[in-house]
Scaffold this motif. Structure first.
Motif, PDB file in Angstrom:
ATOM      1  N   ALA A  73     135.184 -62.585  -0.694  1.00 52.99           N
ATOM      2  CA  ALA A  73     134.494 -61.982   0.451  1.00 52.99           C
ATOM      3  C   ALA A  73     132.999 -62.311   0.408  1.00 52.99           C
ATOM      4  CB  ALA A  73     134.704 -60.473   0.444  1.00 52.99           C
ATOM      5  N   GLY A  74     132.394 -62.335   1.581  1.00 49.86           N
ATOM      6  CA  GLY A  74     130.955 -62.536   1.669  1.00 49.86           C
ATOM      7  C   GLY A  74     130.507 -63.957   1.423  1.00 49.86           C
ATOM      8  N   ARG A  75     131.387 -64.909   1.699  1.00 50.34           N
ATOM      9  CA  ARG A  75     131.040 -66.313   1.490  1.00 50.34           C
ATOM     10  C   ARG A  75     131.112 -67.106   2.799  1.00 50.34           C
ATOM     11  NH1 ARG A  75     130.897 -68.550  -3.928  1.00 50.34           N
ATOM     12  NH2 ARG A  75     131.107 -66.829  -5.404  1.00 50.34           N
ATOM     13  N   ASP A  76     130.531 -68.253   2.745  1.00 45.22           N
ATOM     14  CA  ASP A  76     130.577 -69.256   3.805  1.00 45.22           C
ATOM     15  C   ASP A  76     131.984 -69.278   4.424  1.00 45.22           C
ATOM     16  OD1 ASP A  76     130.815 -71.720   5.178  1.00 45.22           O
ATOM     17  OD2 ASP A  76     129.485 -72.745   3.784  1.00 45.22           O
ATOM     18  N   ALA A  77     132.043 -69.092   5.747  1.00 44.77           N
ATOM     19  CA  ALA A  77     133.343 -69.018   6.423  1.00 44.77           C
ATOM     20  C   ALA A  77     134.130 -70.313   6.330  1.00 44.77           C
ATOM     21  CB  ALA A  77     133.137 -68.641   7.891  1.00 44.77           C
ATOM     22  N   ARG A  78     133.463 -71.407   6.045  1.00 39.37           N
ATOM     23  CA  ARG A  78     134.169 -72.679   5.925  1.00 39.37           C
ATOM     24  C   ARG A  78     135.114 -72.698   4.736  1.00 39.37           C
ATOM     25  NH1 ARG A  78     128.771 -76.267   6.653  1.00 39.37           N
ATOM     26  NH2 ARG A  78     128.106 -74.630   5.208  1.00 39.37           N
ATOM     27  N   LEU A  79     134.870 -71.834   3.751  1.00 44.16           N
ATOM     28  CA  LEU A  79     135.772 -71.787   2.599  1.00 44.16           C
ATOM     29  C   LEU A  79     137.189 -71.461   3.042  1.00 44.16           C
ATOM     30  CD1 LEU A  79     136.652 -71.665  -0.326  1.00 44.16           C
ATOM     31  CD2 LEU A  79     135.626 -69.376  -0.478  1.00 44.16           C
ATOM     32  N   PHE A  94     136.748 -72.621  12.305  1.00 47.11           N
ATOM     33  CA  PHE A  94     136.523 -73.885  11.604  1.00 47.11           C
ATOM     34  C   PHE A  94     137.834 -74.647  11.428  1.00 47.11           C
ATOM     35  CE2 PHE A  94     135.836 -76.571   7.851  1.00 47.11           C
ATOM     36  CZ  PHE A  94     134.713 -77.264   8.264  1.00 47.11           C
ATOM     37  N   ALA A  95     138.888 -73.957  11.034  1.00 44.97           N
ATOM     38  CA  ALA A  95     140.182 -74.620  10.867  1.00 44.97           C
ATOM     39  C   ALA A  95     140.673 -75.215  12.175  1.00 44.97           C
ATOM     40  CB  ALA A  95     141.211 -73.632  10.313  1.00 44.97           C
ATOM     41  N   ASN A  96     140.357 -74.565  13.281  1.00 41.06           N
ATOM     42  CA  ASN A  96     140.871 -74.995  14.574  1.00 41.06           C
ATOM     43  C   ASN A  96     140.167 -76.237  15.114  1.00 41.06           C
ATOM     44  OD1 ASN A  96     143.081 -73.925  16.164  1.00 41.06           O
ATOM     45  ND2 ASN A  96     141.620 -73.797  17.865  1.00 41.06           N
ATOM     46  N   GLN A 114     121.970 -75.387  12.389  1.00 41.35           N
ATOM     47  CA  GLN A 114     122.980 -75.262  13.442  1.00 41.35           C
ATOM     48  C   GLN A 114     124.387 -75.315  12.843  1.00 41.35           C
ATOM     49  OE1 GLN A 114     122.437 -77.803  16.958  1.00 41.35           O
ATOM     50  NE2 GLN A 114     120.261 -77.950  16.465  1.00 41.35           N
ATOM     51  N   VAL A 115     124.583 -76.229  11.915  1.00 41.59           N
ATOM     52  CA  VAL A 115     125.893 -76.360  11.270  1.00 41.59           C
ATOM     53  C   VAL A 115     126.187 -75.114  10.429  1.00 41.59           C
ATOM     54  CG1 VAL A 115     127.279 -77.757   9.694  1.00 41.59           C
ATOM     55  CG2 VAL A 115     125.677 -78.868  11.256  1.00 41.59           C
ATOM     56  N   ARG A 116     125.204 -74.630   9.720  1.00 39.67           N
ATOM     57  CA  ARG A 116     125.389 -73.480   8.838  1.00 39.67           C
ATOM     58  C   ARG A 116     125.615 -72.190   9.627  1.00 39.67           C
ATOM     59  NH1 ARG A 116     123.803 -73.727   3.651  1.00 39.67           N
ATOM     60  NH2 ARG A 116     122.745 -71.709   3.718  1.00 39.67           N
ATOM     61  N   ALA A 117     124.914 -72.023  10.727  1.00 37.60           N
ATOM     62  CA  ALA A 117     125.076 -70.802  11.521  1.00 37.60           C
ATOM     63  C   ALA A 117     126.489 -70.687  12.064  1.00 37.60           C
ATOM     64  CB  ALA A 117     124.062 -70.782  12.662  1.00 37.60           C
ATOM     65  N   ARG A 118     127.109 -71.806  12.398  1.00 38.85           N
ATOM     66  CA  ARG A 118     128.489 -71.787  12.882  1.00 38.85           C
ATOM     67  C   ARG A 118     129.434 -71.248  11.808  1.00 38.85           C
ATOM     68  NH1 ARG A 118     131.870 -76.206  14.682  1.00 38.85           N
ATOM     69  NH2 ARG A 118     131.318 -77.355  12.801  1.00 38.85           N
ATOM     70  N   ALA A 119     129.016 -71.350  10.544  1.00 37.50           N
ATOM     71  CA  ALA A 119     129.826 -70.869   9.428  1.00 37.50           C
ATOM     72  C   ALA A 119     129.422 -69.477   8.966  1.00 37.50           C
ATOM     73  CB  ALA A 119     129.721 -71.843   8.260  1.00 37.50           C
ATOM     74  N   GLY A 120     128.557 -68.812   9.726  1.00 40.00           N
ATOM     75  CA  GLY A 120     128.163 -67.450   9.387  1.00 40.00           C
ATOM     76  C   GLY A 120     126.957 -67.348   8.486  1.00 40.00           C
ATOM     77  N   LEU A 143     135.323 -66.757  12.200  1.00 35.41           N
ATOM     78  CA  LEU A 143     134.640 -68.016  11.935  1.00 35.41           C
ATOM     79  C   LEU A 143     135.456 -68.962  11.071  1.00 35.41           C
ATOM     80  CD1 LEU A 143     130.959 -66.771  11.419  1.00 35.41           C
ATOM     81  CD2 LEU A 143     132.083 -67.584  13.505  1.00 35.41           C
ATOM     82  N   SER A 144     136.265 -68.439  10.171  1.00 39.81           N
ATOM     83  CA  SER A 144     137.122 -69.297   9.356  1.00 39.81           C
ATOM     84  C   SER A 144     138.233 -69.911  10.197  1.00 39.81           C
ATOM     85  CB  SER A 144     137.718 -68.509   8.190  1.00 39.81           C
ATOM     86  OG  SER A 144     136.710 -68.072   7.306  1.00 39.81           O
TER      87      SER A 144
END
Length: 632
Positions: free
Chosen positions: A369-375, A282-284, A497-503, A278-279
């Motif tokens: 670890a265990g954080r929002d994948a957007r980080l 997001f970068a891609n 929806q936005v948050r689920a994409r980030a895990g 997921l990270s």
């Protein structure tokens, strides 16, 4: 997707003719100038003129104007000694962020008039060009109003008759609300004139038009609602300030425009979901030029005349293509800690246990670890991966007695206690206080970094796009507008929806009590380094609250995370250290310390007079109808 790269001017396409004597040259009429009538009879020439207008679009942040536009507001640290003023000043000048380019407005008006009058273009061609010109004009008026407030609203070319009377050219400022109304009405008028092409990214489309409308209406609504908290930021004629009674109408328009995109009526835009990690996914978003999330972008093309140096300037020092300067943009710990845990709670990065003892980690990345994948999609964390290599980020060895063994550069070796062989005692990528081009915060930026081989070379550059509008922002705009209208169910649906994409798979339930903090937080972490921070804080009238000019302590840093009004005046870092204590169970593990880089001596202070950028004295002296900004 078409790429528009133009070098011609609007007035004429001039090709140099043969040489003549001066006297002969002055008496011979030009033969190789394409007049406006001729240019607007050929769609290819019209496209050339239009391309120049696209190339002049004004952005607050961007990739082609360097890295410095992102290095402010305590969301990052500028690791370049010549830019240390970002963290040493105590406020912003009144003229910061302003724009007043009525030459561009005139050129847009001329383009629209001449395209409208053209007789040799087909109806479809005319509609296309006219709609694009009006979109660009509305977009620039949006840039004007969100920086300057109400401005002269000029929609026709103003011509001087050389009579000496300039009064007809002196136009007063419109009300701030009138400029927003113009932008919204233009969007409504032209959105049906263009085909819905999701694959078109660099030119106007219905999706881009509606995204502009949604954002502009949301800004107007916010200023109307939250401007009530700063009544002194207004002018009696309405040039600055919007009546609170207009907020609901603007929120309604913002939600309608967002819903039109979400429903698919402008094309099938969607959140980017292409990679399993997921990270990385997001970068891609910012690397994949065909992404269905991108709505309108500034396009770049390697070896095609338009690239930028963002990767050259900001890649990790130890992984840079040329082994030279890099690493200028260092995200702050302030931003990193805003990325919440996967259970929807906020917490600082754990550095100490309940007894105040250091927490030791086997791997640097374990601390995050265990954080929002957007980080990890936005920030290159210590030991993060870029171009197949790991960043080398650590500030030195912590010894058993609590002292630190370090040096001024990774090439300066020292022996460890009890040994005689000199070894590396600090990371190749820093952090070392004051050592430019290495991280000063413990972090590098990842968003926009181009992994293509050669993209970090000054001679080549990168062609990663700058995304001006994307689908995730549309969802957040819709969520905010819906919540402000009391429709928390719709708002929750969009934001989740936005948050689920980030895990973040535990849905949020937005309520009257929590929606504002959650909306502010979500925009911060989703849209970091995309040019929204300043204008979001301004429209919510939070800028004077979060940038209050007070110095910050570590306690300020690690408390009240997730609150919209949290102070954010100075960028902090998180420095990793290797623990050296042979025979101890923690020997060789990692511990972290919150650090304020030594050059951070100023504290951001946003004044009431900063809400609207100063109008230049040259403008005021040339046009007595222009009233000054308040609080300046």
């Amino acid at each position: 997707m078409k790429k528009i790269t133009i070098i011609t001017t609007f007035a004429a396409l001039l090709i140099t003719g043969s040489c003549k004597k001066d006297s002969e040259f002055l008496n011979v009429p030009p033969k190789q100038i394409v007049t406006a009538d001729v240019a607007f009879s050929d769609p290819n020439l019209v496209l050339s003129i239009l391309g120049d207008l696209y190339n002049r679009v004004v952005d607050f942040s961007g990739l082609d104007n360097g890295w410095a536009s992102f290095a402010d507001f305590s969301e990052s640290f500028p690791s370049e000694n010549g830019s240390s003023y970002f963290v040493q000043r105590t406020g912003w000048g009144y003229g910061e962020w302003g724009t007043w380019d009525y030459t561009y407005v005139r050129d847009l008006n001329l383009f629209i008039d001449r395209a409208t009058a053209a007789t040799k273009l087909t109806a479809d061609q005319k509609n296309q060009f006219i709609a694009e010109g009006r979109f660009l004009r509305a977009q620039y008026y949006f840039e004007l109003v969100k920086r300057m407030g109400g401005v002269p609203l000029i929609t026709k070319p103003l011509d001087y008759d050389f009579s000496g009377n300039v009064v007809p050219l002196q136009v007063a400022r419109a009300k701030e609300s009138e400029v927003y109304d113009f932008i919204i009405s233009e969007a409504e008028a032209i959105k049906g004139l263009l085909p819905a092409k999701v694959e078109e990214k660099s030119r106007a489309t219905p999706g881009a038009i509606l995204a502009m409308e949604a954002r502009a209406a949301l800004y107007a609504a916010s200023i109307a609602k939250y401007g009530a908290t700063t009544p002194q930021v207004s002018l009696p004629g309405g040039e600055v300030g919007i009546p609170a009674s207009m907020a609901t109408g603007y929120y309604t328009k913002a939600l309608a425009a967002a819903k039109a995109i979400i429903s698919g009526s402008a094309g099938n835009y969607s959140l980017y979901k292409q990679l399993p990690d997921l990270s990385d996914n997001f970068a891609n978003i910012f690397l994949d030029k065909t992404s269905t999330e991108s709505i309108w972008v500034e396009d770049f093309k390697a070896n095609g005349g338009k690239t930028h140096g963002f990767t050259t300037n900001d890649q990790p020092y130890s992984i840079s293509d040329e082994g030279l300067d890099a690493g200028r943009l260092d995200p702050s710990l302030n931003l990193v800690e805003a990325y919440e845990k996967l259970d929807n709670t906020y917490a600082p990065i754990a550095t100490k246990d309940g007894s105040g003892n250091p927490i030791y980690y086997d791997n640097q990345l374990d601390a995050f670890a265990g954080r929002d994948a957007r980080l990890a999609g936005t920030v290159l964390l210590p030991n993060g991966l870029f171009k197949g290599k790991r960043t080398d980020v650590w500030a030195g060895y912590q010894l058993a007695d609590g002292s630190i063994l370090t040096s001024g550069d990774a090439v300066q070796l020292k022996p460890l206690p009890g040994t005689t062989t000199p070894v590396q005692v600090v990371g190749k990528d820093g952090p070392v206080n004051g050592l430019e081009f290495r991280t000063q915060t413990g972090f590098y930026v990842r968003k926009y970094l181009d992994p293509t081989i050669g993209s970090g070379r000054r001679g080549r550059g990168s062609d990663v796009n700058f995304i001006r509008y994307r689908y995730a922002e549309v969802l957040l705009n819709g969520a905010e507008a819906a919540a402000e209208l009391g429709d928390y169910t719709t708002a929750s649906t969009y934001i989740n929806q936005v948050r689920a994409r980030a895990g973040l798979n535990t849905p949020l339930v937005l309520t009257a009590a929590n929606y504002f903090d959650r909306i502010v937080h979500e925009r911060r972490v989703e849209l970091a380094f995309e040019g929204h921070t300043l204008f979001d804080m301004k429209r919510w009238r939070l800028a004077t609250v979060v940038w209050d000019g007070n110095q910050m302590t570590v306690t300020d840093l690690v408390t009240n995370i997730g609150q919209a009004a949290k102070r954010n005046t100075q960028p902090f870092g998180l420095w990793p250290y290797k623990y050296y204590n042979p025979g101890n169970a923690n020997n060789g593990k990692w511990l972290f310390k919150e650090v304020k880089p030594s050059s951070v001596t100023g504290a951001n202070r946003f004044q009431l007079g900063n809400y609207y950028s100063q109008i230049g004295d040259n403008v005021l002296s040339a046009n007595p109808k222009i009233v000054k900004q308040p609080n300046q």
